[in-house]
Design a protein around this motif. Structure first.
Motif, PDB file in Angstrom:
ATOM      1  N   TYR A   1     -17.279  29.124   2.685  1.00 44.15           N
ATOM      2  CA  TYR A   1     -16.394  29.700   1.661  1.00 44.15           C
ATOM      3  C   TYR A   1     -16.726  31.147   1.339  1.00 44.15           C
ATOM      4  O   TYR A   1     -15.821  31.981   1.294  1.00 44.15           O
TER       5      TYR A   1
ATOM      6  N   LEU B   1     -15.284  33.186   4.184  1.00 40.43           N
ATOM      7  CA  LEU B   1     -13.816  33.267   4.153  1.00 40.43           C
ATOM      8  C   LEU B   1     -13.341  34.228   3.069  1.00 40.43           C
ATOM      9  O   LEU B   1     -12.437  35.042   3.279  1.00 40.43           O
ATOM     10  N   MET B   2     -13.978  34.136   1.902  1.00 40.71           N
ATOM     11  CA  MET B   2     -13.566  35.000   0.785  1.00 40.71           C
ATOM     12  C   MET B   2     -13.936  36.456   1.074  1.00 40.71           C
ATOM     13  O   MET B   2     -13.192  37.365   0.711  1.00 40.71           O
TER      14      MET B   2
ATOM     15  N   SER C   1     -11.409  37.766   3.553  1.00 44.53           N
ATOM     16  CA  SER C   1     -10.134  37.931   2.845  1.00 44.53           C
ATOM     17  C   SER C   1     -10.154  39.184   1.986  1.00 44.53           C
ATOM     18  O   SER C   1      -9.177  39.932   1.930  1.00 44.53           O
TER      19      SER C   1
ATOM     20  N   VAL D   1      -4.466  35.507   3.487  1.00 42.92           N
ATOM     21  CA  VAL D   1      -5.348  35.676   2.333  1.00 42.92           C
ATOM     22  C   VAL D   1      -4.878  34.801   1.177  1.00 42.92           C
ATOM     23  O   VAL D   1      -5.679  34.102   0.541  1.00 42.92           O
TER      24      VAL D   1
ATOM     25  N   PHE E   1      -8.964  27.476  -1.844  1.00 48.80           N
ATOM     26  CA  PHE E   1     -10.276  27.410  -2.494  1.00 48.80           C
ATOM     27  C   PHE E   1     -10.122  27.223  -4.006  1.00 48.80           C
ATOM     28  O   PHE E   1     -10.760  26.362  -4.615  1.00 48.80           O
TER      29      PHE E   1
END
Lengths: 307, 304
Positions: A271, A274-275, A278, B125, B132
């Motif tokens: 996570y 991914l963040m 992004s 995105v 999440f």
């Protein structure tokens, strides 16, 4: 145009009216103002919070990510996550692909060809022009799903799969939406300018490049900006035509990273990575947006007004 | 110039010039629109898997679609559910945000930027953030609910909640429609409101009898765009479900199923038939909306 002075006069009288009203704000009016700002702030927070959550999660480690209740401020902040995430997959390669193979060529192609085509639809009078323009607009109604399968087959026959040619070559043949937008803009430029250039011996190409295009910089910027961001954000196009890892654009790269979550459940640092990725790919959009906010807003407003 | 030297009459000279200028579009139109349209119709009447030559089936692909019990009902239900709710709700949320921004407020450009921004973020995105954020175990939303002593909500993992969650995300990303509305609202002549004030109208009257009619052509425009976009909705549900259309097929929308048939099962003919059905439905929907618009759209002094 003559209405403008009248409008201005009306506007200033309204301003005076408003100012006097504000001085004597009634309790009910004050209550309304408070409600309005509370609403605005609550809405603004809920619109922006997902982005804050993304950026803050990018700085966390797994223990912070999985903590209940969630931690809103990452402590300690792991700034190296950005660098690590960028290299979990080859994002340098993905971003080079996106920018140099896709976004820049398709922007150049779309701006040049759409301006050229729009000139033919806007500044030259010829029989059949309006019929063809109508057909051009109508093609926007055709859902991509109808063209998707045959286009894939065409590009497969041409051996263009796993290259950016299926996405870039059509850009050099104009995009109906931008042709429409530029035509509307070109039509607002006074005919006298073209006539004067014609008398001076300029050809139609000369008029387009020396008279029309220099005057159309705002509209051309809108086209360039929208095309570039469209390519940067595009997912479905590359999904159909590109499946080799080394050819992928960023969007498909992120999806590859996401797959790691789906398949193995809880890989370490999935996570945060991914963040982080992004966040990195959102930053150029933020920069573009703040540099060209007015262009954006006017461009989008322009597209709706012809409805 | 050079053309004049050829001694062409001005009419033909202009025709030739016009065709030269639009020739890139003409080529693209023939090669990348007309030819694919025709060949898509051809494939829709055949069985074709890219490997073996197409086999003529007549209308079998279409018949299969309408009689299929395992996919068609759920795919059509999901799509109609999404379109019918997301289009009006998206338009309403965009309109209300624009209306709020159009009042006398301080810091309007900041609020406008914040409300607009979600619309230009890459879909990949948006998908990552919301996957999440709405995660039932680690997501911030459920974390906050737990913090308040409430039970968690499985937004994306419960088939009953996955579509409403997608609609919520859709409403969050209405920046384009909002800006179009804002520009329209700013074009409504102030004199109308002032005349109404003189006549003793209150805020609601002005909104109902001036703002809505003056904006109705743009409401129609945004509504049609939202319906068309809704029918073709692919990227966000595809990414959020990780390409599965799940949970339990609840986000298997029409375009997702079409893509799956074409590029995962290599049923190119069947996918083409599905695409043509979609095309016809979209055109029919648009025509119906236009026809019905005579009753509620006001084409008075508004911009054309």
């Amino acid at each position: 145009m003559a209405d403008r002075t009248q409008d201005t006069a009306l506007y200033s009288s309204t301003q005076i009216l408003r100012r006097t009203q504000r001085r004597h704000l009634t309790p009910a009016g004050l209550f309304g103002q408070v409600i309005k700002y509370v609403l605005l702030i609550v809405l603004a927070i809920s619109f922006a919070l997902p982005f804050y959550w993304m950026a803050s999660s990018a700085l966390k480690d797994d223990s912070q990510i999985y903590s209940v209740p969630p931690k809103w401020i990452p402590n300690p902040a792991h700034w190296n996550n950005f660098w690590d995430a960028w290299n979990v997959r080859n994002f340098s390669q993905f971003s080079i692909n996106t920018i140099f193979q896709y976004a820049i060529p398709s922007t150049i192609g779309t701006v040049l060809s759409s301006a050229f085509i729009a000139y033919g639809f806007a500044r030259i009078r010829w029989p059949g022009r309006d019929t063809l323009f109508f057909i051009c607009i109508m093609t926007m109604m055709v859902p991509f799903q109808v063209l998707m399968v045959p286009l894939f087959i065409i590009f497969k026959e041409l051996n263009w799969i796993n290259s950016y040619r299926p996405l870039v070559v059509p850009a050099f043949l104009g995009s109906p939406f931008f042709i429409f937008m530029l035509r509307q803009f070109f039509m607002t430029i006074p005919q006298e300018l073209s006539d004067a250039a014609r008398i001076d011996g300029a050809s139609e190409f000369g008029i387009l490049f020396r008279v029309i295009l220099p005057l159309s910089r705002p509209a051309l910027t809108v086209v360039a900006l929208f095309t570039f961001i469209g390519a940067w954000n595009d997912y479905l196009g590359p999904l159909i035509y590109i499946n080799k890892m080394e050819m992928m654009p960023i969007a498909l790269g992120v999806q590859e990273l996401q797959r790691a979550v789906n398949e193995t459940g809880t890989n370490p640092m999935v996570y945060p990575h991914l963040m982080a990725v992004s966040t990195i790919i959102t930053v150029p959009i933020v920069i573009f947006f703040f540099l060209a906010q007015r262009t954006f807003i006017e461009g989008i407003s322009l597209t709706g007004l012809k409805g | 110039m050079t053309l004049q030297r050829w001694g062409l009459r001005p009419k033909y000279r202009n025709l030739l010039l016009g065709l030269i200028f639009i020739s890139p579009w003409l080529i693209g139109f023939i090669v990348f629109t007309i030819y694919p349209l025709i060949s898509s119709l051809y494939y829709s009447l055949h069985r074709y898997d890219l490997l073996r030559p197409p086999v003529f089936l007549g209308l079998d692909n279409y018949i299969t679609f309408f009689t299929d019990k395992s996919h068609t009902p759920v795919v059509v239900y999901n799509t109609l559910y999404y379109v019918v709710l997301s289009a009006p709700l998206g338009v309403v949320s965009a309109f209300l945000l624009a209306g709020l921004l159009n009042t006398q407020i301080k810091g309007r450009s900041v609020f406008r930027a914040i409300f607009f921004f979600p619309a230009i973020v890459p879909a990949i995105v948006t998908a990552q953030i919301w996957r999440f954020l709405l995660n039932v175990q680690y997501g911030a939303v459920n974390g906050a609910l737990q913090g308040l002593g409430l039970s968690t909500i499985p937004f994306l993992s419960n088939p009953d909640l996955s579509k409403p969650s997608l609609i919520l995300i859709h409403m969050w990303a209405q920046g384009n429609a909002m800006l179009i509305f804002l520009a329209t609202l700013q074009d409504v002549p102030r004199s109308l409101y002032e005349a109404a004030t003189v006549d003793g109208a209150n805020g609601w009257h002005k909104f109902r009898y001036i703002t809505i009619p003056m904006c109705s052509p743009v409401i129609l425009f945004n509504l049609i765009m939202a319906f068309i976009g809704g029918f073709q909705n692919f990227t966000l549900p595809w990414l959020i479900s990780g390409g599965t259309g799940g949970p339990n097929q609840s986000t298997e929308f029409y375009s997702i199923h079409l893509y799956r048939r074409a590029f995962q099962n290599l049923h190119m003919g069947y996918a083409s038939a599905m695409a043509w059905i979609l095309f016809v439905v979209i055109v029919a929907f648009t025509v119906i909306l236009f026809r019905s618009s005579g009753r509620w759209v006001y084409y008075g002094g508004a911009a054309e």
